[in-house]
Motif scaffolding. Structure first.
Motif, PDB file in Angstrom:
ATOM      1  N   PHE A 242       0.818  -1.318  -0.025  1.00 14.39           N
ATOM      2  CA  PHE A 242       0.077   0.171   0.002  1.00 14.39           C
ATOM      3  C   PHE A 242       0.950   1.165   0.034  1.00 14.39           C
ATOM      4  O   PHE A 242       0.692   2.350  -0.786  1.00 14.39           O
ATOM      5  N   TYR A 243       1.887   1.231   0.787  1.00 17.21           N
ATOM      6  CA  TYR A 243       2.650   2.462   0.959  1.00 17.21           C
ATOM      7  C   TYR A 243       3.647   2.527  -0.151  1.00 17.21           C
ATOM      8  O   TYR A 243       3.854   3.614  -0.570  1.00 17.21           O
ATOM      9  N   ASN A 244       4.099   1.347  -0.877  1.00 16.80           N
ATOM     10  CA  ASN A 244       4.715   1.811  -2.131  1.00 16.80           C
ATOM     11  C   ASN A 244       4.005   2.286  -3.127  1.00 16.80           C
ATOM     12  O   ASN A 244       4.392   2.900  -3.960  1.00 16.80           O
ATOM     13  N   LYS A 245       2.677   2.096  -3.191  1.00 20.57           N
ATOM     14  CA  LYS A 245       1.804   2.434  -4.367  1.00 20.57           C
ATOM     15  C   LYS A 245       1.746   3.713  -3.873  1.00 20.57           C
ATOM     16  O   LYS A 245       1.826   4.821  -4.732  1.00 20.57           O
ATOM     17  N   GLU A 246       1.549   4.385  -2.582  1.00 19.68           N
ATOM     18  CA  GLU A 246       1.180   5.561  -2.200  1.00 19.68           C
ATOM     19  C   GLU A 246       2.503   6.548  -2.518  1.00 19.68           C
ATOM     20  O   GLU A 246       2.443   7.648  -3.047  1.00 19.68           O
ATOM     21  N   VAL A 247       3.645   5.889  -2.417  1.00 21.40           N
ATOM     22  CA  VAL A 247       4.955   6.951  -2.670  1.00 21.40           C
ATOM     23  C   VAL A 247       4.950   6.959  -4.377  1.00 21.40           C
ATOM     24  O   VAL A 247       5.043   8.220  -4.816  1.00 21.40           O
ATOM     25  N   VAL A 248       4.641   5.684  -5.210  1.00 20.69           N
ATOM     26  CA  VAL A 248       4.560   5.874  -6.479  1.00 20.69           C
ATOM     27  C   VAL A 248       3.495   7.280  -6.831  1.00 20.69           C
ATOM     28  O   VAL A 248       3.806   7.957  -7.821  1.00 20.69           O
ATOM     29  N   ASP A 249       2.472   7.073  -6.558  1.00 21.85           N
ATOM     30  CA  ASP A 249       1.437   7.994  -6.841  1.00 21.85           C
ATOM     31  C   ASP A 249       1.751   9.735  -6.302  1.00 21.85           C
ATOM     32  O   ASP A 249       1.592  10.540  -7.171  1.00 21.85           O
ATOM     33  N   THR A 250       2.355   9.703  -5.041  1.00 25.77           N
ATOM     34  CA  THR A 250       3.041  11.076  -4.768  1.00 25.77           C
ATOM     35  C   THR A 250       3.937  11.487  -5.469  1.00 25.77           C
ATOM     36  O   THR A 250       3.860  12.658  -5.919  1.00 25.77           O
ATOM     37  N   VAL A 251       4.897  10.657  -5.894  1.00 21.28           N
ATOM     38  CA  VAL A 251       6.024  11.082  -6.784  1.00 21.28           C
ATOM     39  C   VAL A 251       5.300  11.791  -8.083  1.00 21.28           C
ATOM     40  O   VAL A 251       5.765  12.465  -8.535  1.00 21.28           O
ATOM     41  N   ASP A 252       4.464  10.961  -8.745  1.00 24.99           N
ATOM     42  CA  ASP A 252       3.686  11.213  -9.850  1.00 24.99           C
ATOM     43  C   ASP A 252       3.184  12.632 -10.024  1.00 24.99           C
ATOM     44  O   ASP A 252       3.434  13.392 -10.627  1.00 24.99           O
ATOM     45  N   THR A 253       2.280  12.752  -8.840  1.00 26.91           N
ATOM     46  CA  THR A 253       1.771  14.019  -8.533  1.00 26.91           C
ATOM     47  C   THR A 253       2.597  15.202  -8.515  1.00 26.91           C
ATOM     48  O   THR A 253       2.451  16.435  -8.963  1.00 26.91           O
ATOM     49  N   LEU A 254       3.898  15.010  -7.387  1.00 32.45           N
ATOM     50  CA  LEU A 254       4.702  16.031  -7.377  1.00 32.45           C
ATOM     51  C   LEU A 254       5.442  16.596  -8.530  1.00 32.45           C
ATOM     52  O   LEU A 254       5.869  17.500  -8.887  1.00 32.45           O
ATOM     53  N   ILE A 255       5.872  15.413  -9.421  1.00 34.37           N
ATOM     54  CA  ILE A 255       6.604  15.595 -10.607  1.00 34.37           C
ATOM     55  C   ILE A 255       5.599  16.700 -11.555  1.00 34.37           C
ATOM     56  O   ILE A 255       5.751  17.559 -12.174  1.00 34.37           O
ATOM     57  N   GLY A 256       4.340  16.122 -11.545  1.00 31.77           N
ATOM     58  CA  GLY A 256       3.172  17.018 -12.496  1.00 31.77           C
ATOM     59  C   GLY A 256       3.154  18.263 -12.106  1.00 31.77           C
ATOM     60  O   GLY A 256       2.803  19.235 -12.902  1.00 31.77           O
ATOM     61  N   LEU A 257       3.342  18.699 -10.906  1.00 31.17           N
ATOM     62  CA  LEU A 257       3.107  19.748 -10.308  1.00 31.17           C
ATOM     63  C   LEU A 257       4.533  20.644 -10.411  1.00 31.17           C
ATOM     64  O   LEU A 257       4.426  21.843 -10.672  1.00 31.17           O
ATOM     65  N   ILE A 258       5.747  20.085 -10.026  1.00 36.21           N
ATOM     66  CA  ILE A 258       6.890  20.785 -10.085  1.00 36.21           C
ATOM     67  C   ILE A 258       7.384  21.309 -11.436  1.00 36.21           C
ATOM     68  O   ILE A 258       7.884  22.340 -11.479  1.00 36.21           O
ATOM     69  N   GLU A 259       7.127  20.427 -12.356  1.00 35.31           N
ATOM     70  CA  GLU A 259       7.680  20.717 -13.717  1.00 35.31           C
ATOM     71  C   GLU A 259       6.982  22.187 -14.248  1.00 35.31           C
ATOM     72  O   GLU A 259       7.663  23.078 -14.735  1.00 35.31           O
ATOM     73  N   PRO A 260       5.931  22.186 -14.386  1.00 37.62           N
ATOM     74  CA  PRO A 260       5.222  23.731 -14.798  1.00 37.62           C
ATOM     75  C   PRO A 260       5.874  24.813 -13.971  1.00 37.62           C
ATOM     76  O   PRO A 260       5.852  26.083 -14.368  1.00 37.62           O
ATOM     77  N   VAL A 261       5.788  24.764 -12.506  1.00 34.04           N
ATOM     78  CA  VAL A 261       5.920  25.545 -11.483  1.00 34.04           C
ATOM     79  C   VAL A 261       7.310  26.171 -11.665  1.00 34.04           C
ATOM     80  O   VAL A 261       7.759  27.288 -11.902  1.00 34.04           O
ATOM     81  N   MET A 262       8.220  25.273 -12.000  1.00 30.23           N
ATOM     82  CA  MET A 262       9.875  25.722 -12.102  1.00 30.23           C
ATOM     83  C   MET A 262       9.934  26.251 -13.449  1.00 30.23           C
ATOM     84  O   MET A 262      10.702  27.306 -13.404  1.00 30.23           O
ATOM     85  N   ILE A 263       9.298  25.954 -14.286  1.00 34.37           N
ATOM     86  CA  ILE A 263       9.567  26.644 -15.690  1.00 34.37           C
ATOM     87  C   ILE A 263       8.971  28.103 -15.538  1.00 34.37           C
ATOM     88  O   ILE A 263       9.384  29.046 -16.003  1.00 34.37           O
ATOM     89  N   VAL A 264       7.624  28.059 -14.929  1.00 37.03           N
ATOM     90  CA  VAL A 264       7.090  29.357 -14.788  1.00 37.03           C
ATOM     91  C   VAL A 264       8.019  30.372 -13.767  1.00 37.03           C
ATOM     92  O   VAL A 264       8.256  31.663 -14.470  1.00 37.03           O
ATOM     93  N   PHE A 265       8.652  30.005 -12.936  1.00 31.81           N
ATOM     94  CA  PHE A 265       9.765  30.698 -11.943  1.00 31.81           C
ATOM     95  C   PHE A 265      10.883  30.990 -12.776  1.00 31.81           C
ATOM     96  O   PHE A 265      11.411  32.030 -12.765  1.00 31.81           O
TER      97      PHE A 265
END
Length: 289
Positions: A242-265
């Protein structure tokens, strides 16, 4: 014995690995133990590499952003600032801020670099101490967004470690001690070591974990069910998955948020610097025309 030979190479074989092999030797299930170890190492590698790869892109963007900003402040802005100052026109406040930053980096940049290197040296020295690592690990868990990710990584590792060792026949107390040594975080290491004392005193793992807010209620309750039904290994295996899946999902979510935010900054930072000096230069050119 194989475990005794491995114990002489601590840089290659961890306490976790050696104790697993020793348990396999004592129970006569060495083949099965190596199968458990292979599967565990594969899961652990997949989890760790997924997290590290997720941090590579943000680190690259941040490094690029800092490098571009410093290069502009040291090389580009001073040349443009000379044109603006020679024009004699009123300089906007945001342009003054940019020129001031540029002057600081040109005149005192070497001192700032030395200060950063000295600070990095002392931080590295502090992290080599147990107290320093404890504070750093606590800070990691408190970082917004990434703190939850780290917490899930350590919870997955704890559940997986305990499940693998208990399944291999390692005693509960020794299992908790080894898990504390290999969990990779001082906060959770302390929790596991305190759980060792609790279990030695006759308490259960679930009751020992329940005293710490870092261990979620769902994990405590599921371990308690496993203890009462005699299926704690199966429960922990489910928790680890369960927690392994949670880690994978969290990482994918963070990547999806970080990429556009970083480019904007990056765009705002570089664009802001250029605009702060280009607008006055444009005004000068317009006045001359």
């Amino acid at each position: 014995s194989i475990s005794g030979a491995m114990a002489k190479q601590p840089r290659v074989f961890s306490d976790f690995y050696v104790n697993m092999v020793r348990a396999g030797e004592e129970s006569g299930q060495l083949t099965q133990t190596f199968t458990f170890l292979a599967e565990y190492l594969e899961r652990n590698y997949a989890l760790t590499s997924k997290t590290k790869n997720a941090l590579v892109y943000p680190a690259f963007i941040i490094t690029t952003f800092i490098s571009v900003m410093v290069l502009m402040l040291v090389k580009v802005i001073p040349q443009m600032a000379g044109i603006i100052e020679e024009s004699g026109q009123e300089i906007p406040f945001y342009t003054k801020i940019t020129i001031g930053l540029s002057d600081f980096f040109v005149n005192y940049g070497i001192f700032l670099l030395v200060l950063i290197l000295v600070a990095a040296f002392f931080i590295g020295k502090a992290l080599s101490t147990e107290s320093g690592r404890g504070k750093f690990d606590a800070i990691k868990l408190a970082i917004p967004g990434f703190g939850k990710l780290y917490r899930k990584i350590y919870l997955a590792r704890i559940a997986d470690n305990i499940n693998t060792m208990l399944t291999s026949g390692i005693p509960v107390v020794r299992t908790l001690e080894i898990s504390g040594d290999v969990v990779g975080n001082a906060v959770f290491k302390k929790i596991l070591y305190e759980a060792v004392d609790e279990v030695k005193g006759g308490n259960s793992i679930s009751n020992a974990f329940a005293k710490h807010e870092e261990i979620p209620t769902i994990m405590v309750q599921m371990i308690k069910v496993g203890e009462e039904t005699g299926s704690i290994g199966k429960i922990l295996k489910t928790l680890a998955r369960f927690y392994n899946k949670e880690v994978v999902d969290t990482v994918d979510t963070l990547i999806g948020l970080i990429e556009p935010v970083m480019i904007v900054f990056l765009g705002i930072g570089v664009g802001g610097l250029l605009m702060s000096v280009m607008v006055p230069i444009y005004n000068v050119a317009g006045g001359i025309g």
